[in-house]
Design a protein around this motif. Sequence first.
Motif, PDB file in Angstrom:
ATOM      1  N   GLU A 151      35.557  32.710  35.602  1.00 30.91           N
ATOM      2  CA  GLU A 151      34.361  32.649  36.439  1.00 30.91           C
ATOM      3  C   GLU A 151      33.587  31.350  36.283  1.00 30.91           C
ATOM      4  OE1 GLU A 151      31.364  35.551  35.396  1.00 30.91           O
ATOM      5  OE2 GLU A 151      32.034  35.645  33.318  1.00 30.91           O
ATOM      6  N   THR A 152      32.776  31.083  37.322  1.00 32.18           N
ATOM      7  CA  THR A 152      31.863  29.937  37.349  1.00 32.18           C
ATOM      8  C   THR A 152      32.617  28.606  37.276  1.00 32.18           C
ATOM      9  OG1 THR A 152      30.432  31.385  36.027  1.00 32.18           O
ATOM     10  CG2 THR A 152      29.546  29.255  36.581  1.00 32.18           C
ATOM     11  N   ILE A 153      33.762  28.549  37.931  1.00 28.59           N
ATOM     12  CA  ILE A 153      34.575  27.334  37.967  1.00 28.59           C
ATOM     13  C   ILE A 153      34.130  26.474  39.151  1.00 28.59           C
ATOM     14  CG2 ILE A 153      36.918  26.430  38.197  1.00 28.59           C
ATOM     15  CD1 ILE A 153      36.424  27.865  35.543  1.00 28.59           C
ATOM     16  N   SER A 154      34.167  25.157  38.968  1.00 26.80           N
ATOM     17  CA  SER A 154      33.767  24.270  40.062  1.00 26.80           C
ATOM     18  C   SER A 154      34.822  23.232  40.415  1.00 26.80           C
ATOM     19  CB  SER A 154      32.462  23.549  39.710  1.00 26.80           C
ATOM     20  OG  SER A 154      32.625  22.732  38.572  1.00 26.80           O
ATOM     21  N   ALA A 155      35.842  23.043  39.575  1.00 22.41           N
ATOM     22  CA  ALA A 155      36.857  22.023  39.810  1.00 22.41           C
ATOM     23  C   ALA A 155      38.229  22.659  39.985  1.00 22.41           C
ATOM     24  CB  ALA A 155      36.890  21.027  38.659  1.00 22.41           C
ATOM     25  N   MET A 156      39.000  22.147  40.916  1.00 24.17           N
ATOM     26  CA  MET A 156      40.306  22.718  41.204  1.00 24.17           C
ATOM     27  C   MET A 156      41.267  22.552  40.033  1.00 24.17           C
ATOM     28  SD  MET A 156      40.597  21.633  45.251  1.00 24.17           S
ATOM     29  CE  MET A 156      42.046  22.608  45.629  1.00 24.17           C
ATOM     30  N   ASP A 157      41.202  21.401  39.335  1.00 19.05           N
ATOM     31  CA  ASP A 157      42.117  21.207  38.215  1.00 19.05           C
ATOM     32  C   ASP A 157      41.798  22.145  37.055  1.00 19.05           C
ATOM     33  OD1 ASP A 157      39.754  19.867  37.696  1.00 19.05           O
ATOM     34  OD2 ASP A 157      40.689  17.942  37.220  1.00 19.05           O
ATOM     35  N   GLU A 158      40.512  22.467  36.862  1.00 20.36           N
ATOM     36  CA  GLU A 158      40.166  23.410  35.803  1.00 20.36           C
ATOM     37  C   GLU A 158      40.578  24.828  36.192  1.00 20.36           C
ATOM     38  OE1 GLU A 158      36.934  23.964  32.359  1.00 20.36           O
ATOM     39  OE2 GLU A 158      36.066  23.530  34.330  1.00 20.36           O
ATOM     40  N   LEU A 159      40.454  25.181  37.467  1.00 17.07           N
ATOM     41  CA  LEU A 159      40.925  26.487  37.913  1.00 17.07           C
ATOM     42  C   LEU A 159      42.422  26.621  37.670  1.00 17.07           C
ATOM     43  CD1 LEU A 159      40.491  29.207  39.333  1.00 17.07           C
ATOM     44  CD2 LEU A 159      40.843  28.021  41.511  1.00 17.07           C
ATOM     45  N   THR A 160      43.160  25.579  37.997  1.00 13.13           N
ATOM     46  CA  THR A 160      44.609  25.600  37.798  1.00 13.13           C
ATOM     47  C   THR A 160      44.944  25.798  36.321  1.00 13.13           C
ATOM     48  OG1 THR A 160      44.956  24.154  39.704  1.00 13.13           O
ATOM     49  CG2 THR A 160      46.737  24.283  38.098  1.00 13.13           C
ATOM     50  N   ALA A 161      44.255  25.057  35.439  1.00 11.43           N
ATOM     51  CA  ALA A 161      44.520  25.171  34.014  1.00 11.43           C
ATOM     52  C   ALA A 161      44.121  26.543  33.476  1.00 11.43           C
ATOM     53  CB  ALA A 161      43.762  24.078  33.260  1.00 11.43           C
ATOM     54  N   ALA A 162      43.002  27.065  33.945  1.00 13.89           N
ATOM     55  CA  ALA A 162      42.535  28.368  33.470  1.00 13.89           C
ATOM     56  C   ALA A 162      43.498  29.482  33.867  1.00 13.89           C
ATOM     57  CB  ALA A 162      41.141  28.650  34.025  1.00 13.89           C
ATOM     58  N   VAL A 163      43.943  29.457  35.112  1.00 10.31           N
ATOM     59  CA  VAL A 163      44.882  30.487  35.568  1.00 10.31           C
ATOM     60  C   VAL A 163      46.204  30.369  34.820  1.00 10.31           C
ATOM     61  CG1 VAL A 163      46.202  31.335  37.539  1.00 10.31           C
ATOM     62  CG2 VAL A 163      43.786  30.743  37.820  1.00 10.31           C
ATOM     63  N   ALA A 164      46.673  29.147  34.609  1.00 18.51           N
ATOM     64  CA  ALA A 164      47.937  28.956  33.886  1.00 18.51           C
ATOM     65  C   ALA A 164      47.828  29.483  32.459  1.00 18.51           C
ATOM     66  CB  ALA A 164      48.323  27.480  33.882  1.00 18.51           C
ATOM     67  N   GLY A 165      46.705  29.207  31.805  1.00 18.50           N
ATOM     68  CA  GLY A 165      46.526  29.710  30.449  1.00 18.50           C
ATOM     69  C   GLY A 165      46.426  31.217  30.409  1.00 18.50           C
ATOM     70  N   ALA A 166      45.654  31.784  31.317  1.00 15.20           N
ATOM     71  CA  ALA A 166      45.498  33.238  31.361  1.00 15.20           C
ATOM     72  C   ALA A 166      46.801  33.935  31.715  1.00 15.20           C
ATOM     73  CB  ALA A 166      44.412  33.599  32.369  1.00 15.20           C
ATOM     74  N   ALA A 167      47.599  33.307  32.573  1.00 18.27           N
ATOM     75  CA  ALA A 167      48.842  33.931  33.043  1.00 18.27           C
ATOM     76  C   ALA A 167      49.847  34.143  31.919  1.00 18.27           C
ATOM     77  CB  ALA A 167      49.462  33.080  34.144  1.00 18.27           C
ATOM     78  N   ARG A 168      49.718  33.417  30.841  1.00 15.44           N
ATOM     79  CA  ARG A 168      50.652  33.581  29.724  1.00 15.44           C
ATOM     80  C   ARG A 168      50.593  34.991  29.140  1.00 15.44           C
ATOM     81  NH1 ARG A 168      50.095  28.191  25.895  1.00 15.44           N
ATOM     82  NH2 ARG A 168      49.938  26.614  27.545  1.00 15.44           N
ATOM     83  N   THR A 169      49.471  35.670  29.320  1.00 14.67           N
ATOM     84  CA  THR A 169      49.323  37.013  28.758  1.00 14.67           C
ATOM     85  C   THR A 169      50.042  38.072  29.580  1.00 14.67           C
ATOM     86  OG1 THR A 169      47.317  37.498  30.028  1.00 14.67           O
ATOM     87  CG2 THR A 169      47.036  36.390  27.894  1.00 14.67           C
ATOM     88  N   GLY A 170      50.325  37.773  30.845  1.00 19.91           N
ATOM     89  CA  GLY A 170      50.905  38.776  31.727  1.00 19.91           C
ATOM     90  C   GLY A 170      49.895  39.723  32.339  1.00 19.91           C
ATOM     91  N   LEU A 171      48.598  39.546  32.024  1.00 20.53           N
ATOM     92  CA  LEU A 171      47.562  40.412  32.584  1.00 20.53           C
ATOM     93  C   LEU A 171      47.165  39.947  33.977  1.00 20.53           C
ATOM     94  CD1 LEU A 171      45.168  40.791  29.510  1.00 20.53           C
ATOM     95  CD2 LEU A 171      46.727  42.528  30.411  1.00 20.53           C
ATOM     96  N   PRO A 172      46.679  40.863  34.826  1.00 15.91           N
ATOM     97  CA  PRO A 172      46.139  40.457  36.127  1.00 15.91           C
ATOM     98  C   PRO A 172      44.945  39.521  35.938  1.00 15.91           C
ATOM     99  CG  PRO A 172      46.438  42.836  36.019  1.00 15.91           C
ATOM    100  CD  PRO A 172      46.625  42.322  34.635  1.00 15.91           C
ATOM    101  N   ILE A 173      44.722  38.656  36.920  1.00 15.00           N
ATOM    102  CA  ILE A 173      43.680  37.639  36.826  1.00 15.00           C
ATOM    103  C   ILE A 173      42.784  37.700  38.059  1.00 15.00           C
ATOM    104  CG2 ILE A 173      43.214  35.141  36.729  1.00 15.00           C
ATOM    105  CD1 ILE A 173      46.085  34.884  35.503  1.00 15.00           C
ATOM    106  N   VAL A 174      41.481  37.631  37.823  1.00 13.55           N
ATOM    107  CA  VAL A 174      40.489  37.430  38.883  1.00 13.55           C
ATOM    108  C   VAL A 174      39.879  36.054  38.655  1.00 13.55           C
ATOM    109  CG1 VAL A 174      38.243  38.167  39.778  1.00 13.55           C
ATOM    110  CG2 VAL A 174      39.966  39.875  39.161  1.00 13.55           C
ATOM    111  N   ALA A 175      39.624  35.327  39.736  1.00  9.04           N
ATOM    112  CA  ALA A 175      39.023  33.998  39.611  1.00  9.04           C
ATOM    113  C   ALA A 175      37.869  33.866  40.589  1.00  9.04           C
ATOM    114  CB  ALA A 175      40.059  32.908  39.870  1.00  9.04           C
ATOM    115  N   THR A 176      36.718  33.443  40.073  1.00 13.61           N
ATOM    116  CA  THR A 176      35.582  33.190  40.949  1.00 13.61           C
ATOM    117  C   THR A 176      35.053  31.787  40.691  1.00 13.61           C
ATOM    118  OG1 THR A 176      33.909  34.099  39.435  1.00 13.61           O
ATOM    119  CG2 THR A 176      34.943  35.630  40.980  1.00 13.61           C
ATOM    120  N   LEU A 177      34.658  31.122  41.762  1.00 12.20           N
ATOM    121  CA  LEU A 177      34.087  29.790  41.689  1.00 12.20           C
ATOM    122  C   LEU A 177      32.608  29.857  42.030  1.00 12.20           C
ATOM    123  CD1 LEU A 177      37.210  29.528  42.952  1.00 12.20           C
ATOM    124  CD2 LEU A 177      36.624  27.100  42.824  1.00 12.20           C
ATOM    125  N   THR A 178      31.891  28.816  41.679  1.00 13.00           N
ATOM    126  CA  THR A 178      30.470  28.742  41.984  1.00 13.00           C
ATOM    127  C   THR A 178      30.246  27.732  43.085  1.00 13.00           C
ATOM    128  OG1 THR A 178      29.786  29.392  39.767  1.00 13.00           O
ATOM    129  CG2 THR A 178      28.200  28.163  41.068  1.00 13.00           C
TER     130      THR A 178
END
Length: 334
Positions: A151-178
Amino acid sequence: MTDPIRDLLSRKPVLFADGAMGTSLFALGLETGDNPELWNVDHPDRVAEVHRGFVEAGSDIVLTNSFGGNARRLMLHQLQGRVGELNRAAAEVARNVADQAGHKVLVAGSMGPTGDIMAPVGALSTAEAEEAFAAQAEALKEGGVDLLWIETISAMDELTAAVAGAARTGLPIVATLTFDTHGRTMMGVTTAEAAKLAAGLPVPPVAIGANCGIGPSQLLESVLGLVAAAGPEAVVVAKGNAGIPQYRAGHIHYDGSPDVMADYAALARDAGARIIGGCCGNTAAHIRAMVEAVGTRPRRDPPSLEAVAAALGPLNAPAKTDGEERRERKRRRG
């Protein structure tokens, strides 16, 4: 992969997220400059009290007290070596409350931005950011979360990195930007660009949305943009602030009453949001009003921007002074 959000949405047309953890902790004694994540081990009873209030108000999803729980943010408090401990504790506190609720409650592991500017403009590399998010995500999973909530993401490259890191767990992901006025983030990302990027990621988030920002009017403008860009099948999240943040005597205050946020919630549903909650300034009373409004008011066609402004105030927020703008940016980065 089990998708608890879509499973619950198959039984409920709208899910309710929670309100503001930070606002609630300040009301319980957190001081400016304190680290909120430490309360997961120092005052878990108070953190649980916040979760319990939102659950009793009708929240289907509670976010863990771990918004600033990545190593880059914790470094500000010399706590970068306690990422695993603090995030596991955050998840365990929320999990315990959710498991005692009288209805199905999902626990979402809150993951906020690093607070750093990424390369090539800044010093933080994509690999470093992904590792920081992955470490936090793994600890949240170990603590028992059902999904991860970036949550509270503002940059596309940080969103990409955050999703990639979270995806390693295999859990579902929600992403929200500000997004601020006119549907752009602080780094210039539009709702259309965000929706396109999220859909094209190797592991796309199961839901995308908007949180924080300026006020409910601007939040709904962003929701309308995301729904239009992502399509009718997308799960869109609305998690707006309780009104406009105002600085008074060194503190942030919000002018949105529960009645105002009830109007926001009904309009968010009509705009196409499937998950609705509150960000800064929203208490359990605000969430309760949202739940009641969505449950009792008839569904209407998607609102026009004119209708949003008429109900919730102008889309163009009053211009901030340079000092206010600096404080706002500091607040976003923690």
